[in-house]
Design a protein around this motif. Structure first.
Motif, PDB file in Angstrom:
ATOM      1  N   GLN A 165       6.894  -0.986  72.724  1.00 54.99           N
ATOM      2  CA  GLN A 165       5.908  -0.214  71.973  1.00 54.99           C
ATOM      3  C   GLN A 165       4.499  -0.515  72.463  1.00 54.99           C
ATOM      4  OE1 GLN A 165       7.028  -1.590  68.080  1.00 54.99           O
ATOM      5  NE2 GLN A 165       7.811   0.418  67.530  1.00 54.99           N
ATOM      6  N   GLY A 209       3.015   1.356  75.197  1.00 53.30           N
ATOM      7  CA  GLY A 209       2.585   2.726  74.953  1.00 53.30           C
ATOM      8  C   GLY A 209       3.644   3.745  75.314  1.00 53.30           C
ATOM      9  N   PRO A 254       6.450   6.497  74.540  1.00 61.28           N
ATOM     10  CA  PRO A 254       6.703   7.399  73.416  1.00 61.28           C
ATOM     11  C   PRO A 254       7.843   6.854  72.553  1.00 61.28           C
ATOM     12  CG  PRO A 254       6.623   8.612  75.489  1.00 61.28           C
ATOM     13  CD  PRO A 254       6.607   7.156  75.834  1.00 61.28           C
ATOM     14  N   ALA A 255       7.745   7.101  71.247  1.00 61.95           N
ATOM     15  CA  ALA A 255       8.716   6.539  70.299  1.00 61.95           C
ATOM     16  C   ALA A 255      10.156   6.854  70.696  1.00 61.95           C
ATOM     17  CB  ALA A 255       8.428   7.066  68.900  1.00 61.95           C
ATOM     18  N   PRO A 307      -1.066   8.689  65.623  1.00 62.25           N
ATOM     19  CA  PRO A 307      -0.060   7.925  66.361  1.00 62.25           C
ATOM     20  C   PRO A 307      -0.021   8.245  67.859  1.00 62.25           C
ATOM     21  CG  PRO A 307       0.888   8.850  64.366  1.00 62.25           C
ATOM     22  CD  PRO A 307      -0.506   9.367  64.456  1.00 62.25           C
ATOM     23  N   GLU A 308      -0.204   9.509  68.200  1.00 58.73           N
ATOM     24  CA  GLU A 308      -0.108   9.866  69.607  1.00 58.73           C
ATOM     25  C   GLU A 308      -1.276   9.265  70.398  1.00 58.73           C
ATOM     26  OE1 GLU A 308       2.171  10.847  71.438  1.00 58.73           O
ATOM     27  OE2 GLU A 308       1.016  11.219  73.268  1.00 58.73           O
ATOM     28  N   ARG A 349      -0.667   5.610  70.838  1.00 53.19           N
ATOM     29  CA  ARG A 349       0.277   5.376  71.924  1.00 53.19           C
ATOM     30  C   ARG A 349      -0.450   5.380  73.273  1.00 53.19           C
ATOM     31  NH1 ARG A 349       2.725   7.485  75.862  1.00 53.19           N
ATOM     32  NH2 ARG A 349       1.957   9.611  75.712  1.00 53.19           N
ATOM     33  N   GLU A 350      -1.429   6.304  73.421  1.00 52.59           N
ATOM     34  CA  GLU A 350      -2.182   6.362  74.673  1.00 52.59           C
ATOM     35  C   GLU A 350      -3.031   5.110  74.885  1.00 52.59           C
ATOM     36  OE1 GLU A 350      -2.647  11.218  74.475  1.00 52.59           O
ATOM     37  OE2 GLU A 350      -4.427   9.945  74.369  1.00 52.59           O
ATOM     38  N   ARG A 386      -2.309   2.059  73.664  1.00 50.81           N
ATOM     39  CA  ARG A 386      -1.436   0.930  73.999  1.00 50.81           C
ATOM     40  C   ARG A 386      -1.135   1.006  75.481  1.00 50.81           C
ATOM     41  NH1 ARG A 386       3.158   2.073  69.460  1.00 50.81           N
ATOM     42  NH2 ARG A 386       2.125   1.194  67.631  1.00 50.81           N
ATOM     43  N   HIS A 440       1.682   6.604  81.149  1.00 53.15           N
ATOM     44  CA  HIS A 440       0.253   6.887  81.056  1.00 53.15           C
ATOM     45  C   HIS A 440      -0.235   7.565  82.316  1.00 53.15           C
ATOM     46  CE1 HIS A 440       0.062   4.477  77.432  1.00 53.15           C
ATOM     47  NE2 HIS A 440       0.800   3.577  78.056  1.00 53.15           N
ATOM     48  N   THR A 488       7.961   3.378  63.451  1.00 54.99           N
ATOM     49  CA  THR A 488       6.639   2.822  63.649  1.00 54.99           C
ATOM     50  C   THR A 488       6.701   1.421  64.198  1.00 54.99           C
ATOM     51  OG1 THR A 488       6.715   2.207  61.361  1.00 54.99           O
ATOM     52  CG2 THR A 488       5.479   4.166  61.923  1.00 54.99           C
TER      53      THR A 488
END
Lengths: 291, 334, 313
Positions: A195, A198, A200-201, B84-85, B88-89, B91, B123, C2
Motif C-alpha cells: 500500500q 502506492g 492501486p487497491a 483516496p486516489e 495513492r499517487e 504514496r 506511478h 483501506t
C-alpha cells in the motif's frame, strides 16, 4: 499406505465370508478367490497381481474388477470435479467477502450459511432438492446419468443437483478456511508495504492478499477433493449416479470382496495422487519450498 | 514555494483507535515540521504512538478502527483529507516508507524484481523492461551485490540486511520527497545499520529528501538527526535541535531516557535507558502531565491536574526552538 | 480496502491460557467462569439449551413419545401432519413424531458411544505419544497419520463390511474413524504443558508418571479435548445417519433418523414429511453440536489447537 491396504481388505475376506453362505458355495468361493490359502500369501498374491493391473474377478457378476471400476470411474470423477468447482465458486467469494468486512452483516450471514452447510446431512438436502426441483417444479430429472458425449444437455441436467449438494457441503468447509486465510493475509506486514508503494487497491488485493491466501486454499481443496471422491457415496445412491461409491456399497451389501478391495485400493491411489498434485502445485506457487 | 515553507507540516494530529477496552487516544495533538533535506528523529518507548503517528500520515491505519484528525500538509497539500486516489499517487513519489521488520515487510511469494517494478509502474507510464532497468539501478544504489540477478530472487533467499536494503530501494524507487523510516535498522546488526545510515544520508544530500527516522537508538539519533522529537503517551513531550535535546534535556522523561547513557560520543549503539514503570495505557491516560505517575521529580502541584503545554525552554541553537511539555523544567538543570 | 485490519483482540485469558503459572500447582479449570463466558455467547448458549432438550428427549423417549413408535396402524398410513400426528404418519401408520423422539435416543446413543470410544482410545494414544515422546511418539502418530489419511466414510464402511451392520458396530466404526483426531489434539496439548513449571516441579519431587499424567497433564489438556468432543459429536451423529441411511448402521424396526430418512425416501412424492422431519432432527442436532463446539473453542481454546469444525468431514 501398503500396511493399510493390507489391513483393510485382508480382514473382511477372512472374517465376514463365513456364516451367510452354505458350505459348498463357501468352499467354492474360497477356492476361487484363493481364500483357502494363508492370509499372508493371499495378500502378496493379491498385491502382486494388483501391481500388474489384475484386481481379480467380482464374486457377484464375474466381470473383472478392473473393468467394473473403469466403467464407474468417469462418473465419480465428473461428480467430484463438478462438486469442487461448485464449492470453490461458493467459498472463494463468500470467504473473501467475510474476511474483508469481519463482523459485518455479510460476515455474519456467511458464517451462519457455512455453519448450516457443514451441519446439513447431504442425503437429506439431496432428497429435499429432488422433491422441489424434480417433483414440484419438474425442472430437472431426479437422478441417473448419461454420458456427456451422448447427450450434453441431459448430462448437465443430471449433474447439476448432485454437484450442488456435495459442492455446498464442501464449499461451507472451504469458506471458513478462505475467510481465515484471507484474514491472515490481510494482516501481513507486506500488505502495508504494498500500500505504501502506492499500488492501486485492486492490485494490492490480487497480488499481495489473494495470491498469498491461495497457498492454504490449495491444500484444503486437495483434501476436500479426496474426501469428495469417497464421500459422494451417499449422494450417488440418492441420485442413482452410477459411480464408484455405488459400486463399493453394492460390493459391501453382496460381500463382493474383490470389488471392495479394488475400490479401496483405487481410493488409496487417488488419495496419494491428489496429495502428489497438491505438493506439485505448492511448489509451483510457493517459492519458499522450491529447491 | 517560499524558502521557509516546510516539506511536511503536521498540525494537531490525533489518532483515536477503537479497542475492545474502549477508545484509545494513541496520538494526542502532535505538531511538527520536516524541512527539505532535514532529518527528524522521533524517539520514545514502544507504545508511545510513534509508529501509529506516521502510519496515520499515509492513511495506512484501518479506517474501521482508527479515527485520524488534524492536518498533515505535504508541500501544502493535506494528506489526511485528500481523496483516496490522490493519496495513492502520493504514496511512493511523495512519501516513501521503510518498515521495521525486513523479514515480513516483503511479500514472500513474489520476486524482488516484481515488487520493485510494480511500485515503479504504479506511478507513470514505464515499460516493463525500463522499470526493470531502474529497479536494478536502485538495487545497485542501495548496495546489493549483483543487482540484475537479485531481481529474480525471492525474499527468503536474501539475508535480513539485504532484504532491508530492498525495502529501502522500494521506498526510494519513486524519488520521494519525504522518507519515513520506522525502526528501519532495529532488526539489523550494527555494521549493516551503519551502512544503511550512510546510504540514506548520501541519498538525502543528493536528492534533498526530508527524513523522519523513528528509533529507539540514541546512537542513530546523534549520528543522523538534525532535530529530535520525544514522544510519550501519544504526545510530544520535548523537541528541539539534536544538540539541545541530547545535551540539555528539559523534560524529566527525556532526562530519564538519557540518564543511564554513557558518554554520548562513544555510544554508537547505546539504547535508550529504561525508566522505571510502564507507559500509560492509551485507553486510560492520566489527567495532568502524562508522565507524572512515573515521574521522579513531580515538583509542581499542577503535575497531577493540569496538562503542561509545550513551551520554549532555555536557549535555542541553530534557529530551532527547544521546547518541552513539563512543569518541572525550571531550575532543575542536569 | 483501506488497510490491514489490526489483529483481532486476544480472547480474554482463561483457566487454560496459563502461559506462566505462578504457583507449582496447575490452575483448576474455572467452570463457573467458563459457563459465564459461554452464556455471553448467545449462539452457543442457545445451541447448548437446544441440545439439552434433545438429550432430555432422548432420555425420556418412551414416556415422551405421544404414541408407540413401532405401533402399526394401517388405517392411518401416510397421514399428513395434523393435530393428532404433528409430524404425520409413515407408510405403516406409525406416528413420525414418536419415531423422531425415539430416534433421538438411538442416534445420540450411537454418537456418544462412538465419540466416547474415540476419546478414550485417542486421548490415551495422544497422552502416551506426547508424554513419552521419541519412538513411542513416532510409532503411534505414524499409525494415526495412516488412519487419518483415509476418507472417513470409506473407513467406516470398510469397518462395517468386516463387522456387519448394527448399532454397536456403527458406533465402533465411527469411533475408529475419530481416534486420530483425538490423539492429535491430546498430543498437542500434552506437548504444550509437559514442560510447564508445575509439571517439571512435580517431577523433580518424584511424582510418578501416572500421577503426573492424571493430576497435572490431563486436566490442562482437557479444554481442546472438550471442544473437539463437541465437534466430533456433530459428525458422529451425521455419520451414523449416513451409514444407517445406506442400510449399514442401525437396523429396522428401530427408528434411527438416518434409517427413517431412507425409508421415507421412497415416498418422497407422496408424503414429504416422512423424510423431512427426521432430516430436520439430524440437521438441528448436528448444527447445535457444531455451534456449541465453536462457542467452547472461543472460550476454552483461544489458541485454536483443535480442528476447525467441518475439517473432519
Amino acid at each position: 499406505m501398503f500396511g493399510l491396504v493390507h489391513l483393510v481388505p485382508g480382514d473382511p475376506i477372512r472374517l465376514a465370508l463365513g456364516t451367510r453362505f452354505d458350505q459348498e458355495t463357501y468352499d467354492a468361493l474360497r477356492a476361487r478367490a484363493g481364500l483357502d490359502q494363508p492370509l499372508v500369501e493371499q495378500f502378496f498374491g493379491w498385491a502382486g497381481r494388483a501391481l500388474r493391473g489384475d484386481l481379480g474377478v467380482s464374486f457377484r457378476t464375474g466381470e473383472t474388477v478392473t473393468s467394473l471400476i473403469s466403467e464407474r470411474l468417469p462418473a465419480t470423477l465428473t461428480l467430484a470435479v463438478a462438486s469442487i468447482l461448485v464449492a470453490l465458486l461458493i467459498a472463494v467469494p463468500l470467504g473473501t467477502l467475510s474476511a474483508l468486512r469481519p463482523r459485518s452483516v455479510v460476515d455474519r450471514v456467511a458464517t451462519v450459511l457455512s455453519q448450516i452447510g457443514i451441519s446439513v446431512p447431504e442425503f437429506w438436502m439431496a432428497i429435499v432438492l429432488i422433491l422441489v426441483f424434480a417433483g414440484t417444479l419438474g425442472w430437472l430429472p431426479s437422478g441417473g446419468y448419461v454420458p456427456l458425449t451422448e447427450d450434453p444437455a441431459g448430462w448437465a441436467q443430471r449433474l447439476l443437483m448432485p454437484a450442488v449438494v456435495t459442492g455446498v457441503v464442501s464449499g461451507s468447509v472451504i469458506t471458513r478456511f478462505v475467510r481465515s486465510s484471507v484474514l491472515e493475509a490481510l494482516g501481513a506486514d507486506h500488505v502495508r508495504t504494498a500500500q505504501a508503494k502506492g499500488l492501486p487497491a485492486r492490485q494490492v488485493f490480487t497480488w499481495h492478499v489473494l495470491r498469498n491466501a491461495l497457498l492454504p486454499l490449495v491444500t484444503v481443496t486437495g483434501v476436500q477433493l479426496a474426501y469428495l471422491l469417497s464421500g459422494v457415496v451417499v449422494v450417488e445412491i440418492v441420485f442413482s449416479w452410477p459411480g464408484l461409491g455405488q459400486l463399493a456399497l453394492q460390493a459391501v451389501q453382496s460381500r463382493d470382496y474383490p470389488v471392495l478391495q479394488g475400490a479401496i485400493l483405487l481410493f488409496a491411489v487417488v488419495f496419494l495422487l491428489i496429495n502428489l498434485v497438491v505438493d506439485l502445485l505448492y511448489t509451483a506457487i510457493d517459492p519458499r519450498i522450491r529447491r | 514555494m517560499s524558502e521557509l515553507a516546510p516539506l511536511l507540516e503536521v498540525a494537531d494530529l490525533r489518532v483515536r483507535l477503537r479497542t475492545p477496552r474502549g477508545p484509545a487516544e494513541v496520538v494526542n495533538g502532535l505538531s511538527y515540521t520536516v524541512g527539505r533535506g532535514e532529518t527528524v528523529a522521533v524517539v520514545g518507548e514502544s507504545g508511545s504512538g510513534k509508529s501509529v503517528s506516521v502510519l496515520a500520515l499515509l492513511g495506512l491505519l484501518p479506517a474501521r478502527v482508527a479515527a485520524v484528525t488534524g492536518a498533515a500538509r505535504l508541500d501544502g497539500e493535506d494528506l489526511l483529507t485528500m481523496p483516496p486516489e490522490r493519496l495513492r499517487e502520493v504514496r511512493g513519489p511523495g512519501v516513501g516508507m521503510v518498515f521495521q521488520d525486513p523479514m515480513t515487510s516483503l511479500n514472500p511469494v513474489l520476486t524482488i524484481g516484481r515488487q520493485l517494478v510494480e511500485g515503479i509502474r504504479a506511478h507513470g507510464e514505464v515499460s516493463k523492461a525500463e522499470a526493470r532497468d531502474r529497479a536494478a539501478g536502485l538495487l545497485a544504489e542501495v548496495g546489493l551485490p549483483d543487482p540484475r540477478r537479485a531481481l529474480d530472487r525471492y525474499p527468503h533467499e536474501l539475508s535480513g540486511g539485504m532484504r532491508q536494503r530492498v525495502v529501502i530501494a522500494i521506498a526510494l524507487s519513486n524519488n520521494p520527497s519525504l522518507l519515513i523510516a520506522d525502526e528501519a535498522t532495529t532488526a539489523l546488526d550494527v555494521t549493516v545499520q551503519a551502512q544503511i545510515l550512510d546510504l540514506v544520508a548520501g541519498l538525502q544530500s543528493e536528492h534533498g529528501t526530508g527524513v523522519i527516522w523513528i528509533t529507539h537508538d540514541l546512537g542513530v539519533v546523534a549520528g543522523i538527526a538534525d532535530r529530535v522529537l520525544v514522544m510519550y503517551g501519544g504526545r510530544c513531550v520535548e523537541d528541539g535541535s539534536v544538540d539541545d535535546v541530547l545535551e540539555r534535556p528539559a523534560h524529566p522523561y527525556t532526562r530519564g531516557l538519557l540518564g543511564a547513557l554513557p558518554d554520548l560520543a562513544s555510544s554508537d549503539d547505546g539504547e535508550l535507558a529504561t525508566v522505571p514503570g510502564t507507559p500509560p495505557a492509551p485507553t486510560d491516560l492520566p489527567a495532568g502531565c502524562v508522565f507524572w505517575p512515573r515521574c521522579p521529580v513531580r515538583s509542581d502541584p499542577r503535575c497531577e491536574t493540569e496538562q503542561p503545554p509545550l513551551a520554549v525552554v532555555g536557549a535555542s541553537t541553530g534557529g530551532l526552538p527547544h521546547r518541552a511539555a513539563t512543569w518541572c523544567s525550571e531550575g532543575s538543570s542536569r | 480496502m483501506t488497510g490491514a485490519p489490526l489483529p483481532e483482540p486476544a480472547a480474554s485469558p482463561t483457566a487454560t491460557d496459563a502461559g506462566v503459572p505462578s504457583t507449582a500447582r496447575p490452575p483448576r479449570p474455572r467452570w463457573r467462569q467458563t459457563l459465564g463466558l459461554l452464556a455471553r455467547n448467545p449462539t452457543a448458549a442457545v445451541a447448548a439449551t437446544v441440545l439439552l432438550l434433545i438429550v432430555l428427549m432422548a432420555v425420556f423417549d418412551e414416556s415422551l413419545a405421544p404414541s408407540g413408535p413401532n405401533e402399526i396402524a394401517v388405517e392411518d398410513r401416510l397421514q399428513p401432519p395434523s393435530p393428532a400426528h404433528p409430524f404425520g404418519t409413515d407408510d405403516l401408520g406409525r406416528d413420525i413424531l414418536s419415531r423422531v423422539v425415539l430416534g433421538a435416543a438411538v442416534s445420540l446413543r450411537v454418537g456418544f458411544l462412538a465419540v466416547a470410544f474415540a476419546l478414550v482410545v485417542g486421548a490415551l494414544i495422544g497422552l502416551l505419544a506426547g508424554y513419552y515422546g521419541r519412538w513411542v511418539d513416532d510409532v503411534l502418530m505414524r499409525f494415526m497419520d495412516v488412519l487419518f489419511a483415509f476418507p472417513a466414510v470409506l473407513l467406516a464402511i470398510a469397518v462395517l463390511a468386516v463387522r456387519g451392520p448394527g448399532a454397536g458396530n456403527t458406533a465402533l466404526a465411527i469411533g475408529i474413524v475419530y481416534i486420530p483426531v483425538f490423539a492429535r489434539v491430546t498430543r498437542a496439548s500434552v506437548l504444550g504443558v509437559r514442560e510447564e513449571v508445575y509439571v517439571r516441579a512435580s517431577r523433580s519431587v518424584g511424582a510418578s508418571d501416572f500421577r503426573l499424567l492424571t493430576r497435572h497433564v490431563l486436566p490442562n489438556a482437557a479444554p481442546p479435548i472438550i471442544v473437539q468432543t463437541s465437534i466430533s459429536l456433530a459428525f458422529a451423529v451425521l455419520a451414523e445417519a449416513a451409514l444407517s441411511f445406506l442400510g449399514l448402521g442401525t437396523q429396522p424396526p428401530n427408528p434411527s433418523w438416518g434409517l427413517m430418512l431412507a425409508e421415507g425416501r421412497g415416498f418422497i412424492d407422496l408424503a414429504w414429511w416422512l423424510a423431512f422431519f427426521p432430516g430436520m432432527a439430524i440437521f438441528l442436532t448436528v448444527l447445535c453440536f457444531n455451534l456449541l463446539g465453536d462457542g467452547l473453542r472461543d472460550v476454552l481454546d483461544p489458541r485454536q489447537r483443535t480442528l476447525m469444525a467441518g475439517s473432519g468431514r
